[in-house]
Design a protein around this motif. Structure first.
Motif, mmCIF file in Angstrom:
data_model
loop_
_atom_site.group_PDB
_atom_site.id
_atom_site.type_symbol
_atom_site.label_atom_id
_atom_site.label_comp_id
_atom_site.label_asym_id
_atom_site.label_seq_id
_atom_site.Cartn_x
_atom_site.Cartn_y
_atom_site.Cartn_z
ATOM 1 N N GLY A 77 0.711 -1.322 -0.249
ATOM 2 C CA GLY A 77 0.091 0.043 -0.038
ATOM 3 C C GLY A 77 0.829 1.138 -0.291
ATOM 4 O O GLY A 77 1.783 1.455 0.640
ATOM 5 N N ILE A 78 0.498 2.141 -0.926
ATOM 6 C CA ILE A 78 1.298 3.372 -0.942
ATOM 7 C C ILE A 78 0.434 4.808 -0.443
ATOM 8 O O ILE A 78 -0.841 4.858 -1.117
ATOM 9 C CB ILE A 78 1.775 3.674 -2.333
ATOM 10 N N PHE A 79 0.802 5.202 0.562
ATOM 11 C CA PHE A 79 0.039 6.309 0.908
ATOM 12 C C PHE A 79 0.502 7.800 0.959
ATOM 13 O O PHE A 79 1.510 7.886 1.649
ATOM 14 C CB PHE A 79 -0.523 5.992 2.585
ATOM 15 N N GLY A 80 -0.036 8.637 0.318
ATOM 16 C CA GLY A 80 0.291 9.905 0.223
ATOM 17 C C GLY A 80 -0.084 10.653 1.060
ATOM 18 O O GLY A 80 -1.178 10.848 1.781
ATOM 19 N N HIS A 81 0.622 11.892 1.778
ATOM 20 C CA HIS A 81 0.271 12.649 2.743
ATOM 21 C C HIS A 81 0.687 14.298 2.479
ATOM 22 O O HIS A 81 1.467 14.509 1.822
ATOM 23 C CB HIS A 81 1.025 12.534 4.046
ATOM 24 N N THR A 82 0.276 15.031 2.975
ATOM 25 C CA THR A 82 0.574 16.614 2.802
ATOM 26 C C THR A 82 0.785 17.392 4.202
ATOM 27 O O THR A 82 0.240 16.564 5.377
ATOM 28 C CB THR A 82 -0.507 17.265 2.163
ATOM 29 N N ASP A 83 1.433 18.383 4.307
ATOM 30 C CA ASP A 83 1.338 19.274 5.422
ATOM 31 C C ASP A 83 -0.029 20.013 5.534
ATOM 32 O O ASP A 83 -0.911 19.637 4.861
ATOM 33 C CB ASP A 83 2.514 20.133 5.658
ATOM 34 N N SER A 84 -0.075 20.812 6.534
ATOM 35 C CA SER A 84 -1.629 21.551 6.910
ATOM 36 C C SER A 84 -1.745 22.866 5.780
ATOM 37 O O SER A 84 -2.608 23.447 6.227
ATOM 38 C CB SER A 84 -1.619 21.878 8.355
ATOM 39 N N ASP A 85 -0.629 23.143 5.458
ATOM 40 C CA ASP A 85 -0.746 24.476 4.375
ATOM 41 C C ASP A 85 -1.906 24.188 3.240
ATOM 42 O O ASP A 85 -1.708 23.109 2.688
ATOM 43 C CB ASP A 85 0.635 24.729 3.817
ATOM 44 N N GLY A 86 -2.906 25.146 3.039
ATOM 45 C CA GLY A 86 -3.631 25.023 2.259
ATOM 46 C C GLY A 86 -4.906 24.459 2.588
ATOM 47 O O GLY A 86 -5.098 23.774 3.753
ATOM 48 N N SER A 87 -6.048 24.006 1.688
ATOM 49 C CA SER A 87 -7.319 23.624 2.264
ATOM 50 C C SER A 87 -7.290 22.204 2.030
ATOM 51 O O SER A 87 -6.707 21.467 1.273
ATOM 52 C CB SER A 87 -8.356 24.218 1.154
ATOM 53 N N ASP A 88 -8.382 21.546 2.637
ATOM 54 C CA ASP A 88 -8.437 20.062 2.403
ATOM 55 C C ASP A 88 -8.808 19.630 1.082
ATOM 56 O O ASP A 88 -8.224 18.748 0.551
ATOM 57 C CB ASP A 88 -9.503 19.670 3.443
#
Length: 387
Positions: A316-327
């Motif tokens: 499984g390959i799971f992408g993530h972001t930081d909190s900058d920007g909207s959902d």
């Protein structure tokens, strides 16, 4: 003060003659070219570090010594320069503003020029040159790259001021001339100075320089020197891979037997074990879904060490972001990050059916999104071994 203009006569000689005047001239074009060289140099090479990397500003002090050429104009006068070679040097205080730009204030003592009468070679005296001013230092090229560091980028040498660098200098200053025997007056108060050189920096903050500086058309310096920077240049923080979770093993439980005793019942076979492996983490630059050189190297090791030797594994390959920007923005970004990893693994020979990418947006941070380091750790793709 400017450069010397020798009056009608020398103080120890009453014979009238024409003036010894300065050679200095500079055009708006030369200034424009110089500023463009320093201002545009920062775009000469593509940036390699993440966009959110902060530069560590540092003060430094230094000095140099060398040979000078002092040659005031003596045309149309009864005098000439008999010896334009001297020794000189400077002391300077500097500040690193950005990865390709520093600024320096300096004081310089450039030596003197000997003036003699042209007709009989009689010595008339010397004119001493001193100066002070401010310079912009542009680091045009650094020879370090990512392979010179255990954890770095191709522009690491710029951020740390380490290794061999080619630099240019442009600035404004004043030449203060004096003489105990030659009468003169200053004609110009401000001069443009230009220079170029090489600098080699070490990790302890010391650096050596060799450079050529033209303070004016009649005052030049070729020098070597040393400087010391104060403070540390910190590497870009990279999160360490998490410790692999212990494998999940199903423990078989023997069924209870009911009386009367029936034929033996076989116990259920244990569930399939998930292999225990250390899974990497791939990080991304701010607002980017492209793989960095470090990320590609991490994936190459993942393929060679885990995926190719174990073709039965599904990941499984799971992408993530930081909190900058909207959902609404971060969720597609996390999906793109997972998908670019999938495509890269497929390009290395891993079957697509073994890979399941998905995006989780900003909802599963590994740390709080407070500092730039926190956010860099959250911009990531993680892996999980699937049953």
């Amino acid at each position: 003060m400017g450069r010397p203009f020798v009056r009608n006569q020398c103080m120890n000689n009453s014979t009238t003659g024409a003036a010894i005047s300065p050679k200095h001239r500079f055009s708006p074009l030369s200034i424009a070219i110089s500023l463009a060289m320093l201002g545009g140099a920062s775009q000469a090479l593509a940036d390699k570090s993440p966009a959110d990397r902060e530069f560590d500003n540092r003060f430094y002090i230094g000095g140099n010594v060398g040979v000078t050429s002092i040659d005031p104009r003596t045309s149309n006068t009864p005098f000439r320069v008999s010896d334009d070679s001297s020794t000189g040097g400077s002391l300077y205080l500097g500040y690193d503003i950005s990865k390709r730009l520093s600024i320096e204030g300096y004081v310089a003592k450039l030596g003197d020029a000997e003036i003699v009468r042209t007709s009989d070679g009689t010595r008339q005296g010397g004119i001493e040159y001193d100066g002070y001013g401010i310079s912009a230092i542009g680091y045009l090229y650094n020879f370090r790259n990512a392979s010179d560091y255990s954890n770095g980028f191709d522009d690491e040498g710029y951020f740390r001021r380490e290794g061999l660098s080619l630099f240019g200098r442009v600035g404004l200053g004043s030449l203060d001339t004096s003489s105990s025997a030659v009468a003169f007056e200053q004609l110009e108060d401000l001069q443009l100075h230009l220079g170029a050189g090489l600098e080699y920096g070490w990790a302890n903050g010391f650096a050596a320089r060799a450079e050529v500086i033209s303070y004016d058309e009649d005052a030049k310096l070729i020098a070597v020197g040393i400087l010391k920077r104060f403070g540390d240049a910190k590497p870009y923080p990279v999160a360490k891979p998490p410790v692999a979770k212990p494998p999940v093993v199903a423990t078989p439980v023997a069924p209870k037997l009911k009386p009367p005793v029936s034929p033996p019942v076989k116990s259920a076979p244990p569930q399939e074990m998930i292999p225990s492996v250390e899974l990497p983490i791939v990080h991304f630059e701010f607002d980017r879904s492209q793989l960095t050189g470090v990320a590609k190297a991490t994936l190459d090791s993942f393929v060679a060490d885990i995926l190719q030797p174990s073709p039965e594994l599904r990941v499984g390959i799971f992408g993530h972001t930081d909190s900058d920007g909207s959902d609404a923005y971060n969720m597609p970004l996390s999906i793109r990050r997972a998908d670019v990893v999938r495509r890269y693994l497929e390009s290395k020979g891993i079957e697509g059916g073994r890979l399941e990418p998905s995006g989780l947006g900003e909802g599963s941070p590994v740390t709080q999104n407070i500092t730039s380091e926190d956010k860099a750790n959250n911009r990531r793709v993680e892996f999980e071994i699937l049953k």
